[in-house]
Design an enzyme around this catalytic site. Sequence first.
Site, mmCIF file in Angstrom:
data_model
loop_
_atom_site.group_PDB
_atom_site.id
_atom_site.type_symbol
_atom_site.label_atom_id
_atom_site.label_comp_id
_atom_site.label_asym_id
_atom_site.label_seq_id
_atom_site.Cartn_x
_atom_site.Cartn_y
_atom_site.Cartn_z
ATOM 1 N N ASP A 210 0.826 -15.677 -14.431
ATOM 2 C CA ASP A 210 -0.286 -15.827 -13.326
ATOM 3 C C ASP A 210 -1.601 -16.503 -13.928
ATOM 4 O O ASP A 210 -2.100 -15.905 -14.920
ATOM 5 C CB ASP A 210 -0.550 -14.448 -12.647
ATOM 6 C CG ASP A 210 -1.814 -14.519 -11.573
ATOM 7 O OD1 ASP A 210 -2.593 -15.159 -11.636
ATOM 8 O OD2 ASP A 210 -1.232 -13.722 -10.670
ATOM 9 N N GLU B 242 4.784 -9.226 -15.174
ATOM 10 C CA GLU B 242 3.577 -10.122 -14.793
ATOM 11 C C GLU B 242 2.545 -10.039 -15.878
ATOM 12 O O GLU B 242 2.015 -9.120 -16.418
ATOM 13 C CB GLU B 242 3.069 -10.034 -13.182
ATOM 14 C CG GLU B 242 2.031 -11.018 -12.927
ATOM 15 C CD GLU B 242 1.860 -10.980 -11.512
ATOM 16 O OE1 GLU B 242 2.419 -10.342 -10.772
ATOM 17 O OE2 GLU B 242 0.649 -11.522 -11.372
ATOM 18 N N ASP C 107 -9.750 -10.223 -11.653
ATOM 19 C CA ASP C 107 -8.431 -10.552 -10.874
ATOM 20 C C ASP C 107 -8.730 -10.547 -9.417
ATOM 21 O O ASP C 107 -8.444 -9.785 -8.627
ATOM 22 C CB ASP C 107 -7.354 -9.012 -11.094
ATOM 23 C CG ASP C 107 -6.176 -9.458 -10.446
ATOM 24 O OD1 ASP C 107 -6.154 -10.703 -9.715
ATOM 25 O OD2 ASP C 107 -5.216 -8.379 -10.399
ATOM 26 N N ARG D 280 0.851 -1.163 -0.213
ATOM 27 C CA ARG D 280 0.097 -0.030 -0.116
ATOM 28 C C ARG D 280 0.823 1.102 -0.169
ATOM 29 O O ARG D 280 0.612 2.258 -0.652
ATOM 30 C CB ARG D 280 -0.939 0.110 1.307
ATOM 31 C CG ARG D 280 -1.831 -1.174 1.466
ATOM 32 C CD ARG D 280 -2.983 -1.159 0.536
ATOM 33 N NE ARG D 280 -3.807 -2.408 0.007
ATOM 34 C CZ ARG D 280 -3.932 -2.872 -1.128
ATOM 35 N NH1 ARG D 280 -3.816 -1.836 -2.133
ATOM 36 N NH2 ARG D 280 -4.390 -3.873 -1.197
ATOM 37 N N HIS E 172 4.066 -5.723 -11.779
ATOM 38 C CA HIS E 172 2.655 -5.330 -12.692
ATOM 39 C C HIS E 172 3.192 -4.279 -13.653
ATOM 40 O O HIS E 172 3.758 -3.162 -13.079
ATOM 41 C CB HIS E 172 1.598 -5.024 -11.949
ATOM 42 C CG HIS E 172 1.174 -6.065 -10.975
ATOM 43 N ND1 HIS E 172 0.006 -5.921 -10.066
ATOM 44 C CD2 HIS E 172 1.493 -7.245 -10.662
ATOM 45 C CE1 HIS E 172 -0.308 -7.118 -9.309
ATOM 46 N NE2 HIS E 172 0.838 -7.888 -9.824
ATOM 47 N N HIS F 45 2.653 -17.958 -11.147
ATOM 48 C CA HIS F 45 1.697 -17.759 -9.973
ATOM 49 C C HIS F 45 0.527 -18.525 -10.085
ATOM 50 O O HIS F 45 -0.203 -18.491 -11.071
ATOM 51 C CB HIS F 45 1.196 -16.303 -10.046
ATOM 52 C CG HIS F 45 2.251 -15.126 -9.545
ATOM 53 N ND1 HIS F 45 2.196 -13.986 -9.497
ATOM 54 C CD2 HIS F 45 3.457 -15.423 -9.066
ATOM 55 C CE1 HIS F 45 3.100 -13.202 -9.267
ATOM 56 N NE2 HIS F 45 3.962 -14.009 -8.872
ATOM 57 N N TYR G 214 2.176 -2.999 -5.620
ATOM 58 C CA TYR G 214 1.091 -2.694 -6.470
ATOM 59 C C TYR G 214 0.868 -1.330 -6.992
ATOM 60 O O TYR G 214 0.199 -0.992 -7.907
ATOM 61 C CB TYR G 214 -0.315 -2.993 -5.739
ATOM 62 C CG TYR G 214 -0.288 -4.857 -5.757
ATOM 63 C CD1 TYR G 214 0.302 -5.375 -6.630
ATOM 64 C CD2 TYR G 214 -1.384 -4.996 -4.655
ATOM 65 C CE1 TYR G 214 -0.179 -6.942 -6.531
ATOM 66 C CE2 TYR G 214 -1.261 -6.632 -4.467
ATOM 67 C CZ TYR G 214 -0.813 -7.394 -5.217
ATOM 68 O OH TYR G 214 -0.944 -8.815 -4.981
ATOM 69 N N HIS H 44 -8.370 -13.598 -6.791
ATOM 70 C CA HIS H 44 -7.842 -15.085 -6.705
ATOM 71 C C HIS H 44 -8.801 -15.662 -6.067
ATOM 72 O O HIS H 44 -9.370 -15.420 -5.108
ATOM 73 C CB HIS H 44 -6.301 -14.960 -5.858
ATOM 74 C CG HIS H 44 -5.375 -14.062 -6.725
ATOM 75 N ND1 HIS H 44 -4.209 -13.936 -6.532
ATOM 76 C CD2 HIS H 44 -5.572 -13.262 -7.903
ATOM 77 C CE1 HIS H 44 -3.635 -13.010 -7.321
ATOM 78 N NE2 HIS H 44 -4.514 -12.733 -8.120
ATOM 79 N N GLU I 132 -0.775 -17.444 -4.416
ATOM 80 C CA GLU I 132 -1.066 -16.013 -4.313
ATOM 81 C C GLU I 132 -2.583 -16.381 -3.786
ATOM 82 O O GLU I 132 -3.356 -15.410 -4.141
ATOM 83 C CB GLU I 132 -0.868 -15.038 -5.233
ATOM 84 C CG GLU I 132 0.440 -15.024 -5.567
ATOM 85 C CD GLU I 132 0.449 -13.750 -6.811
ATOM 86 O OE1 GLU I 132 -0.254 -13.934 -7.691
ATOM 87 O OE2 GLU I 132 1.236 -12.708 -6.549
ATOM 88 N N HIS J 158 8.254 -9.358 -5.447
ATOM 89 C CA HIS J 158 7.088 -8.904 -6.123
ATOM 90 C C HIS J 158 7.086 -7.107 -5.793
ATOM 91 O O HIS J 158 7.029 -6.855 -4.755
ATOM 92 C CB HIS J 158 5.792 -9.069 -5.489
ATOM 93 C CG HIS J 158 4.494 -9.004 -6.555
ATOM 94 N ND1 HIS J 158 4.360 -7.930 -6.913
ATOM 95 C CD2 HIS J 158 3.760 -9.771 -7.073
ATOM 96 C CE1 HIS J 158 3.307 -7.817 -7.573
ATOM 97 N NE2 HIS J 158 2.905 -8.970 -7.623
ATOM 98 N N HIS K 42 -4.765 -14.527 -13.725
ATOM 99 C CA HIS K 42 -4.698 -13.382 -14.733
ATOM 100 C C HIS K 42 -4.968 -13.805 -16.033
ATOM 101 O O HIS K 42 -5.793 -13.421 -16.835
ATOM 102 C CB HIS K 42 -3.372 -12.723 -14.412
ATOM 103 C CG HIS K 42 -3.243 -12.062 -13.180
ATOM 104 N ND1 HIS K 42 -2.290 -11.373 -12.731
ATOM 105 C CD2 HIS K 42 -4.185 -11.977 -12.175
ATOM 106 C CE1 HIS K 42 -2.141 -10.825 -11.597
ATOM 107 N NE2 HIS K 42 -3.265 -11.193 -10.984
#
Length: 276
Positions: free
Chosen positions: A175, A142, A223, A37, A107, A210, A70, A225, A255, A67, A178
């Site tokens: 992924d 990704e 998206d 975040r 991403h 992923h 985001y 999961h 994930e 990773h 995705h």
Amino acid sequence: MVYLGCHLSSVGGYCAMVETAKRIGADTFAFFTRNPRGSKGKKEDPQDAARAMEAMREADFGKIVAHGAYTMNLCTADPEARAFAASVLEDDLRRMALLPGNYYNFHPGSHVGQGEDAGIDYIAQALRKALAPDYPVTVLLETMAGKGSELGGTFGQLRRILDAVGDKRIGVCLDTCHVADGGYEIAADLDGVLAEFDRVIGLERLKALHLNDSKNPMGSRKDRHELLGKGHLGLEVFQRIVTHPLLQGRPMILETPNELPGYAAEIALLRSFIKS
Ligand code: FE
Ligand code: FE
Ligand code: ZN
């Protein structure tokens, strides 16, 4: 063989993640390079990283897959925010020098209405700037669900980014949630999707996966999961993936919406497929 693991909390440092991974039967793992975040990187601890690298060698781990945050959008519209995202990428890659030989996945970004061409251009610029000639990790783009203006929702877009960067050392992390959300029939036709990936991108660029089921049907671009076998992909495709001859040697990261015991159970399940 393939390497199996999941996303782990990096709060306790690298050695703690290796210990946790071993405890849940993993031989790879993923972690966020910074608070997903926020954007603050943690204090670096070279000793902890070196000890973790040694522990992973001893336990025959596969490559681990860091990773990026985001919130790091390399092709956002505001020039200042874009420059900040590029500086975050540079800082992340510099930090990865403590974990040489491993992967850094992120991403590609959302073009937020500027269009695909502009977005791809910004992403490529940031990557070219961040990639020192001797950087010690492999950067992975990704595959994305194509939510909103997300780039990387098609193999063709990823190919365009790779071409625009022009650096052969960049790979792709596939992924499963995705690509299904993006409209690829991975559950019904894994071989067909891998052939398409090979045709458009090249399977030698596929460095990591992923493993996620999807809460939504194919092509939904949502998206979300889901636990393996509890979503629209179903369990069988994951059995085919971990045993697929073209996918051997790769780290495969869960994930799924899980705590550690759930991850341990999914890893054990996947390992049982490999043995049977
Ligand atoms: Fe991701
Ligand atoms: Fe993912
Ligand atoms: Zn996702």
